[in-house]
Design a protein around this motif. Structure first.
Motif, PDB file in Angstrom:
ATOM      1  N   PHE A   1      -3.918  12.668   4.259  1.00 27.90           N
ATOM      2  CA  PHE A   1      -4.577  12.458   2.974  1.00 27.90           C
ATOM      3  C   PHE A   1      -4.246  11.106   2.358  1.00 27.90           C
ATOM      4  CE2 PHE A   1      -4.380  17.051   3.472  1.00 27.90           C
ATOM      5  CZ  PHE A   1      -5.699  17.388   3.242  1.00 27.90           C
ATOM      6  N   VAL A   2      -3.163  10.492   2.827  1.00 29.25           N
ATOM      7  CA  VAL A   2      -2.704   9.229   2.248  1.00 29.25           C
ATOM      8  C   VAL A   2      -2.472   8.235   3.370  1.00 29.25           C
ATOM      9  CG1 VAL A   2      -0.856   8.131   0.905  1.00 29.25           C
ATOM     10  CG2 VAL A   2      -1.622  10.436   0.312  1.00 29.25           C
ATOM     11  N   GLU A   3      -2.858   6.980   3.107  1.00 27.21           N
ATOM     12  CA  GLU A   3      -2.633   5.916   4.080  1.00 27.21           C
ATOM     13  C   GLU A   3      -2.075   4.693   3.367  1.00 27.21           C
ATOM     14  OE1 GLU A   3      -6.378   4.874   5.860  1.00 27.21           O
ATOM     15  OE2 GLU A   3      -7.288   4.364   3.940  1.00 27.21           O
ATOM     16  N   ARG A   4      -1.356   3.882   4.120  1.00 27.52           N
ATOM     17  CA  ARG A   4      -0.859   2.617   3.580  1.00 27.52           C
ATOM     18  C   ARG A   4      -1.920   1.568   3.879  1.00 27.52           C
ATOM     19  NH1 ARG A   4       3.336   0.252   1.392  1.00 27.52           N
ATOM     20  NH2 ARG A   4       4.932   1.805   1.560  1.00 27.52           N
ATOM     21  N   ARG A   5      -2.362   0.904   2.815  1.00 32.25           N
ATOM     22  CA  ARG A   5      -3.408  -0.101   2.940  1.00 32.25           C
ATOM     23  C   ARG A   5      -3.157  -1.189   1.915  1.00 32.25           C
ATOM     24  NH1 ARG A   5      -8.500   1.654   0.485  1.00 32.25           N
ATOM     25  NH2 ARG A   5      -7.859   3.687   1.209  1.00 32.25           N
ATOM     26  N   ASP A   6      -3.328  -2.424   2.296  1.00 25.83           N
ATOM     27  CA  ASP A   6      -3.155  -3.555   1.377  1.00 25.83           C
ATOM     28  C   ASP A   6      -1.801  -3.517   0.667  1.00 25.83           C
ATOM     29  OD1 ASP A   6      -5.746  -4.430   2.015  1.00 25.83           O
ATOM     30  OD2 ASP A   6      -6.640  -3.206   0.425  1.00 25.83           O
ATOM     31  N   GLY A   7      -0.778  -3.077   1.387  1.00 28.28           N
ATOM     32  CA  GLY A   7       0.570  -3.081   0.847  1.00 28.28           C
ATOM     33  C   GLY A   7       0.895  -1.947  -0.093  1.00 28.28           C
ATOM     34  N   SER A   8       0.042  -0.925  -0.172  1.00 30.39           N
ATOM     35  CA  SER A   8       0.293   0.195  -1.065  1.00 30.39           C
ATOM     36  C   SER A   8      -0.282   1.468  -0.456  1.00 30.39           C
ATOM     37  CB  SER A   8      -0.331  -0.083  -2.433  1.00 30.39           C
ATOM     38  OG  SER A   8       0.177   0.811  -3.401  1.00 30.39           O
ATOM     39  N   PHE A   9      -0.125   2.587  -1.166  1.00 32.56           N
ATOM     40  CA  PHE A   9      -0.658   3.863  -0.695  1.00 32.56           C
ATOM     41  C   PHE A   9      -1.977   4.175  -1.390  1.00 32.56           C
ATOM     42  CE2 PHE A   9       3.932   4.516   0.031  1.00 32.56           C
ATOM     43  CZ  PHE A   9       3.899   4.860   1.373  1.00 32.56           C
ATOM     44  N   TYR A  10      -2.949   4.636  -0.590  1.00 34.10           N
ATOM     45  CA  TYR A  10      -4.269   5.023  -1.084  1.00 34.10           C
ATOM     46  C   TYR A  10      -4.661   6.354  -0.463  1.00 34.10           C
ATOM     47  CZ  TYR A  10      -4.878   0.271  -2.790  1.00 34.10           C
ATOM     48  OH  TYR A  10      -4.731  -0.902  -3.476  1.00 34.10           O
ATOM     49  N   LEU A  11      -5.536   7.070  -1.127  1.00 36.28           N
ATOM     50  CA  LEU A  11      -6.070   8.282  -0.541  1.00 36.28           C
ATOM     51  C   LEU A  11      -7.053   7.881   0.553  1.00 36.28           C
ATOM     52  CD1 LEU A  11      -4.908   9.254  -3.316  1.00 36.28           C
ATOM     53  CD2 LEU A  11      -6.412  11.193  -2.981  1.00 36.28           C
ATOM     54  N   VAL A  12      -6.940   8.523   1.689  1.00 39.46           N
ATOM     55  CA  VAL A  12      -7.763   8.203   2.851  1.00 39.46           C
ATOM     56  C   VAL A  12      -9.245   8.330   2.484  1.00 39.46           C
ATOM     57  CG1 VAL A  12      -8.405   8.969   5.185  1.00 39.46           C
ATOM     58  CG2 VAL A  12      -5.996   8.887   4.519  1.00 39.46           C
ATOM     59  N   GLY A  13     -10.020   7.326   2.913  1.00 40.89           N
ATOM     60  CA  GLY A  13     -11.454   7.352   2.694  1.00 40.89           C
ATOM     61  C   GLY A  13     -11.879   7.054   1.267  1.00 40.89           C
TER      62      GLY A  13
END
Length: 104
Positions: A5-17
């Motif tokens: 449900f959570v991914e690391r993106r652009d140096g932070s955590f975001y909800l997938v999709g």
């Protein structure tokens, strides 16, 4: 079967999709909002995603809180470097007062 449900993106955590930062969900959760109430603020998310984000946080609290603290430091540094001009602040305050004085 495990779902992410959570991914690391652009140096932070975001909800997938989504473009929703985990920190936004957690801010509401920590203020005592229910997952259902949080979901209503983010119509692009499913209730399962909100629960998944909270579960991820509870299982990775130290890492997530460190990430949130770093994000806040960066935001504070940006705000300090890009102060709002006084005339703009006054205009916003005047508009805020006007909107508060209008009958609902």
């Amino acid at each position: 079967m495990s779902k992410e449900f959570v991914e690391r993106r652009d140096g932070s955590f975001y909800l997938v999709g989504s473009r929703v930062p985990l920190a936004h969900i957690l801010r509401e959760f920590q203020r005592g909002e229910s997952p259902e109430a949080i979901r209503s603020d983010y119509p692009a998310l499913s209730l399962e995603q909100v629960y998944g984000a909270i579960t991820f946080y509870l299982g990775s609290k130290e890492e997530v809180e460190g990430d949130i603290a770093e994000r806040e430091r960066e935001e504070d540094a940006f705000t300090a470097a890009h102060q709002t001009p006084p005339d703009v602040k006054k205009a916003f305050e005047r508009m805020r007062q006007q909107s508060l004085s209008r009958p609902s």
